[in-house]
Write a protein that holds these residues in place. Structure first.
Motif, short mmCIF file in Angstrom:
data_model
loop_
_atom_site.label_atom_id
_atom_site.label_comp_id
_atom_site.label_asym_id
_atom_site.label_seq_id
_atom_site.Cartn_x
_atom_site.Cartn_y
_atom_site.Cartn_z
N TYR A 184 59.85 20.54 68.57
CA TYR A 184 60.71 19.43 66.98
C TYR A 184 60.67 19.94 66.39
O TYR A 184 61.67 19.48 65.71
CB TYR A 184 59.22 19.12 66.67
N GLU A 185 60.65 21.24 65.79
CA GLU A 185 60.97 22.10 65.04
C GLU A 185 62.52 22.00 64.85
O GLU A 185 63.87 22.01 64.32
CB GLU A 185 60.56 23.13 64.04
N ALA A 186 62.98 22.75 65.88
CA ALA A 186 64.52 22.58 66.24
C ALA A 186 65.14 21.22 66.77
O ALA A 186 65.92 21.22 67.85
CB ALA A 186 64.21 23.40 67.56
N GLY A 187 64.39 19.91 67.39
CA GLY A 187 65.68 19.06 67.05
C GLY A 187 64.66 18.38 68.64
O GLY A 187 65.59 17.46 68.92
N PHE A 188 63.56 18.84 69.21
CA PHE A 188 63.21 18.51 70.71
C PHE A 188 62.61 17.37 70.48
O PHE A 188 62.33 16.30 69.39
CB PHE A 188 62.33 19.17 71.02
N ALA A 189 63.68 15.64 71.64
CA ALA A 189 63.27 14.58 71.30
C ALA A 189 62.02 14.15 72.45
O ALA A 189 62.03 13.24 72.55
CB ALA A 189 64.73 13.93 71.41
N HIS A 190 61.64 14.37 73.03
CA HIS A 190 60.13 14.19 74.10
C HIS A 190 59.33 14.29 73.65
O HIS A 190 58.84 15.17 72.17
CB HIS A 190 60.82 14.71 75.03
N PRO A 191 58.34 13.87 73.87
CA PRO A 191 56.56 13.57 73.30
C PRO A 191 55.50 14.96 73.85
O PRO A 191 55.32 15.55 72.85
CB PRO A 191 55.91 12.53 74.18
N GLY A 192 56.35 15.90 74.80
CA GLY A 192 55.74 16.55 75.12
C GLY A 192 55.99 17.58 75.79
O GLY A 192 56.95 17.02 77.02
N HIS A 193 55.75 18.57 77.31
CA HIS A 193 56.19 19.00 78.19
C HIS A 193 56.79 18.82 79.58
O HIS A 193 57.54 18.24 79.74
CB HIS A 193 54.70 19.97 78.13
N THR A 194 55.69 17.48 79.81
CA THR A 194 55.60 16.74 80.95
C THR A 194 56.84 16.15 80.98
O THR A 194 57.20 15.50 81.59
CB THR A 194 53.98 16.10 81.13
N GLU A 195 56.43 15.46 79.71
CA GLU A 195 57.64 13.92 79.53
C GLU A 195 59.18 14.92 80.12
O GLU A 195 59.50 14.06 80.31
CB GLU A 195 57.53 13.25 78.07
N PHE A 196 59.37 15.92 78.66
CA PHE A 196 60.34 16.42 79.24
C PHE A 196 60.58 17.19 80.57
O PHE A 196 61.67 16.73 81.87
CB PHE A 196 60.66 17.88 78.49
N LEU A 197 59.72 17.24 81.26
CA LEU A 197 59.78 17.87 82.63
C LEU A 197 60.02 16.51 83.53
O LEU A 197 61.27 16.51 84.03
CB LEU A 197 58.42 18.55 83.82
N ALA A 198 59.72 15.24 83.84
CA ALA A 198 59.80 13.63 84.33
C ALA A 198 60.99 13.61 84.04
O ALA A 198 62.03 12.85 84.45
CB ALA A 198 58.69 12.77 83.71
N ALA A 199 61.85 13.78 82.16
CA ALA A 199 63.76 13.66 82.38
C ALA A 199 63.92 14.74 83.28
O ALA A 199 65.23 13.85 83.48
CB ALA A 199 63.35 13.52 81.04
N LEU A 200 64.35 15.60 82.92
CA LEU A 200 64.93 16.95 84.08
C LEU A 200 64.62 16.54 85.57
O LEU A 200 65.15 16.32 86.13
CB LEU A 200 64.06 17.91 83.80
N ALA A 201 63.59 15.35 85.44
CA ALA A 201 63.10 14.60 87.09
C ALA A 201 63.40 13.35 87.64
O ALA A 201 64.31 13.15 88.75
CB ALA A 201 62.30 15.22 87.75
N ALA A 202 64.72 13.34 86.89
CA ALA A 202 64.80 12.02 86.85
C ALA A 202 66.47 11.56 87.32
O ALA A 202 67.73 12.91 87.16
CB ALA A 202 65.38 11.01 85.62
#
Length: 344
Positions: free
Chosen positions: A132-150
């Motif tokens: 988050y301090e580096a600007g991560f825009a996803h709620p968490g790890h799993t949500e990021f994986l789901a976005a990459l899977a879309a």
């Protein structure tokens, strides 16, 4: 392309200041004892050498040019797919400067799995606050994986967290929200969507022909017929009826205080709990060091150890690799489409 059961797994770095790198080294050392499928760590060779030295873990590390080269190296050294982003971590000292490496490791692992070159993804723990301090825009790890899977232009698939062990598997229908918000978030549609993903993946990934889903009630004693809340009557029971109409073996709503004893656990393959702690307290009590976090609903296998970064013990060589070993072992079994034991 390698046959399905022989594709190596892609292991992500996690937060390099946490215990992820050292338990990855320890997992490789335990590869033969646990019959682990070959895996490559997406990391940095120099950093791993430093971690191994600091933690007193005598494990050879070798850079490989591609994941296809992993099987030829795996018996002799931990194969590493070198990251382009630098890793400058000190154990126990999380630093947002390492966010590019953390994210690159996840992105490349997912790309390998989605292309079919890797059998699945095993993720080491991250610290969301660092990202988050580096600007991560996803709620968490799993949500990021789901976005990459879309798929391009499509919404992310519904991802479902299942905590799995040989003796118990649990799914929280609502996850990381305040307890006061659970009744409002617990809709019939939410229960149906989660349960359908669970039933499908237990069939297709775990090889269970007719998965048995046991749904817990929300209130004490499942509401005592409405005396202590109507969620069971108005929301959970109608969802169970709809699941049964779909041909899914769903039962409940069961009082949560009698759902997890040994005899009860023989009657279902997975328990669907209505909120986070209702699911995680029993499995962490019964299988704290062996439980695996499995993400259902993704178009690739993803497992993870059921613990965090443990910055307080990083670099000391005392972190136990049991949960990561279990995650790698389960990912290998799922990638080979083998049913992992007694149901999930």
């Amino acid at each position: 392309m390698a046959s399905r059961e022989h594709r190596p797994l892609a292991l992500t770095l996690g937060d390099p200041a946490g215990i992820g790198p050292e338990i990855a080294l320890a997992a490789w050392r335990a590869r033969a004892a646990h019959g682990l499928a070959p895996f490559a760590l997406l990391g940095d060779v120099d950093h791993l050498d430093r971690v191994a030295g600091a933690a007193g873990i005598d494990v050879p590390v070798r850079s490989v040019a591609s994941i296809e080269a992993v099987p030829a190296v795996f018996d002799e050294a931990l194969p590493v797919l070198q990251l382009e982003a630098g890793v400058c971590a000190e154990p126990g000292r999380p630093d947002p400067a390492n966010a590019p490496a953390i994210l690159e490791s996840i992105e490349r692992a997912v790309a390998l799995a989605r292309s079919g070159r890797a059998g699945g993804v095993v993720t080491c723990p991250i610290a969301k606050s660092v990202l988050y301090e580096a600007g991560f825009a996803h709620p968490g790890h799993t949500e990021f994986l789901a976005a990459l899977a879309a798929e391009p232009g499509e919404p992310p698939p519904l991802s479902v967290m299942m905590l799995w062990s040989e003796g118990l598997a649990v799914v929280p229908v609502t996850v990381h929200i305040a307890l006061a918000e659970v009744p409002g978030a617990l809709t019939r549609e939410r229960i149906l969507a989660v349960a359908r993903v669970v039933a499908r993946d237990l069939r297709e990934r775990f090889g269970i022909a007719a998965p048995r889903l046991a749904l817990a009630g929300l209130n004490p004693h499942s509401g005592e017929g409405g005396a202590m809340g109507r969620e069971e009557i108005d929301t959970i029971a109608p969802a169970i009826a709809a699941l049964r109409a779909d041909g899914i073996d769903a039962s409940g709503p069961h009082p949560a205080d009698t759902l997890f004893h040994a005899r009860a656990r023989t009657t279902y393959d997975v328990a669907l709990a209505m909120y986070h702690d209702q699911a995680l307290v029993p499995i962490k009590t019964l299988a704290f060091d062996e439980a695996v976090n499995v993400t259902l609903g993704l178009p690739f296998v993803r497992t993870s150890p059921d613990h965090g970064t443990a910055f307080d013990i990083a670099g000391r060589g005392i972190a136990r690799p049991d949960s990561l070993v279990a995650a790698i072992r389960l990912a290998g079994r799922l990638a080979g489409a083998a049913a992992p034991g007694r149901g999930p």
